[in-house]
Design a protein around this motif. Structure first.
Motif, PDB file in Angstrom:
ATOM      1  N   ARG A 259       0.842  -1.115   0.110  1.00  0.00           N
ATOM      2  CA  ARG A 259       0.008   0.041   0.038  1.00  0.00           C
ATOM      3  C   ARG A 259       0.967   1.329  -0.187  1.00  0.00           C
ATOM      4  O   ARG A 259       0.403   2.198  -0.623  1.00  0.00           O
ATOM      5  CB  ARG A 259      -1.105  -0.079   1.281  1.00  0.00           C
ATOM      6  CG  ARG A 259      -1.962   1.102   1.243  1.00  0.00           C
ATOM      7  CD  ARG A 259      -2.756   1.075   2.400  1.00  0.00           C
ATOM      8  NE  ARG A 259      -3.530   2.496   2.163  1.00  0.00           N
ATOM      9  CZ  ARG A 259      -4.976   2.459   2.210  1.00  0.00           C
ATOM     10  NH1 ARG A 259      -5.582   1.328   1.839  1.00  0.00           N
ATOM     11  NH2 ARG A 259      -5.806   3.585   2.101  1.00  0.00           N
ATOM     12  N   GLU A 265      -2.886   5.250  -8.486  1.00  0.00           N
ATOM     13  CA  GLU A 265      -4.290   5.159  -8.284  1.00  0.00           C
ATOM     14  C   GLU A 265      -4.433   5.452  -6.905  1.00  0.00           C
ATOM     15  O   GLU A 265      -3.715   5.146  -6.057  1.00  0.00           O
ATOM     16  CB  GLU A 265      -5.054   4.029  -8.840  1.00  0.00           C
ATOM     17  CG  GLU A 265      -4.695   2.611  -7.900  1.00  0.00           C
ATOM     18  CD  GLU A 265      -5.699   1.657  -8.581  1.00  0.00           C
ATOM     19  OE1 GLU A 265      -6.870   1.520  -8.114  1.00  0.00           O
ATOM     20  OE2 GLU A 265      -5.026   0.617  -9.235  1.00  0.00           O
ATOM     21  N   GLU A 266      -5.917   5.667  -6.382  1.00  0.00           N
ATOM     22  CA  GLU A 266      -6.417   5.870  -4.997  1.00  0.00           C
ATOM     23  C   GLU A 266      -6.006   4.404  -4.164  1.00  0.00           C
ATOM     24  O   GLU A 266      -6.627   3.404  -4.890  1.00  0.00           O
ATOM     25  CB  GLU A 266      -7.484   6.357  -4.977  1.00  0.00           C
ATOM     26  CG  GLU A 266      -8.501   6.160  -3.789  1.00  0.00           C
ATOM     27  CD  GLU A 266      -7.441   7.312  -2.684  1.00  0.00           C
ATOM     28  OE1 GLU A 266      -7.213   6.582  -1.362  1.00  0.00           O
ATOM     29  OE2 GLU A 266      -7.038   8.295  -3.144  1.00  0.00           O
ATOM     30  N   GLY A 269      -9.184   2.307  -3.273  1.00  0.00           N
ATOM     31  CA  GLY A 269      -9.834   1.715  -4.475  1.00  0.00           C
ATOM     32  C   GLY A 269      -9.497   0.437  -4.666  1.00  0.00           C
ATOM     33  O   GLY A 269      -9.775  -0.834  -4.762  1.00  0.00           O
TER      34      GLY A 269
END
Length: 330
Positions: A259, A265-266, A269
């Motif tokens: 992570r 990207e977010e 999501g």
């Protein structure tokens, strides 16, 4: 005859001379290819040839072109992270084989073997998450990757059908959920996916993880790699007598390191997609076309089902929620 064909291919690659003696020794490994150690003129390397039908109980036929996709993945990842993939030495597309450097097992233990033996290194698990995220990030930023790895048909044949759709057929009440996951995964194209990021395909090298067996390489949803790898940390803890807490510590280390590397990207999501896929893959390794070989007791398999079935029906948004559910599943 098979050995002669491989030796002929090695000669075409220029890796052995026309009159050079060659010794081939079969190596154990996956179900989708024949792998040999090649010894010639004091040199040692590997040659891998794809099989049209996989060596599993269920009939499972897959495209031979995946061999070229794997060689391409190894070359590209080796350019980005030199220690993360063996060097590709040559390729023969006609025979569906390629040669690569040999990494001695004594110096590069298979991560699966380490985990099954209870040797759980959370630092190494974090490095796996870090490197997977780095590969995804580099590929997401490269506009050539999508066309170069547009292997949708292969990924569908090797991953979507046997893991998601086949498991949906085994659980009719969840068939709609599995079909929806399959469609959503195939529709998401964000990064270069390994597709088989399992501990059996990761060596614990001196400089960090070494990724093998990228036959499923595909430009698609990076959440698949994250979920696929984390799934095996859950499965190792499903064995009778295993301490789930140690495997879940590795689970958390890998997930958190991955992570931290999400830059394309977010993160929320991507984590939600991985959290939806993970219980489906968990159940797939019990009731899909390729069940894990080390969960032999029905009580072990039933524990996986008790945890996975409700999570497939109503997936959480966070990976940590799956870990909490698993540690409390009897």
């Amino acid at each position: 005859m098979a050995d002669a064909a491989i030796i002929d291919a090695l000669r075409r690659m220029g890796l052995v001379g026309p009159d050079e003696a060659v010794r081939l020794t079969p190596l154990t490994g996956g179900v989708s290819s024949d792998i040999h150690l090649v010894e010639a003129a004091g040199r040692r390397f590997c040659v891998k040839r794809a099989l049209a039908r996989l060596k599993v109980a269920a009939v499972w036929e897959v495209p031979l072109q995946r061999n070229a996709a794997e060689a391409d993945w190894l070359r590209q990842v080796g350019a980005w992270l030199p220690s993360a993939a063996p060097e590709v030495l040559g390729e023969d597309a006609g025979l569906g084989c390629f040669a690569m450097s040999y990494l001695p097992p004594a110096e590069n233990p298979v991560w699966k073997a380490e985990l099954l033996a209870g040797r759980i290194d959370t630092g190494f698990a974090g490095r796996v998450g870090q490197d997977l995220a780095a590969i995804h990030a580099r590929s997401a930023a490269d506009p050539t990757m999508a066309g170069r790895f547009a292997h949708d048909a292969t990924f569908e044949a090797i991953r979507i059908e046997p893991y998601l759709l086949a498991t949906g057929r085994a659980h009719p009440a969840l068939a709609g959920r599995f079909a929806a996951l399959a469609a959503a995964t195939l529709a998401c194209r964000r990064a270069l996916v390994h597709g088989d990021a399992s501990p059996k395909n990761i060596l614990t090298g001196a400089q960090g993880p070494v990724f093998l067996d990228a036959e499923c390489a595909w430009f698609g949803d990076p959440a698949f790699d994250l979920a696929f790898c984390l799934n095996h940390l859950l499965l190792k803890g499903a064995r009778g007598g295993a301490d789930r807490r140690g495997y879940l510590a590795a689970f958390s280390a890998l997930a958190e390191a991955y992570r931290a590397g999400i830059a394309w990207e977010e993160p929320a999501g991507l984590e939600a997609r991985a959290a939806a896929l993970l219980p489906a893959l968990f159940l797939a390794r019990i009731d899909g076309k390729s069940p894990v070989e080390y969960l032999t007791a029905e009580a072990e398999r039933d524990a996986v089902r008790r945890c996975a079935v409700p999570l497939v029906a109503e997936p959480p948004a966070r990976l940590a929620d799956i870990a909490v559910r698993w540690i409390s599943t009897p």
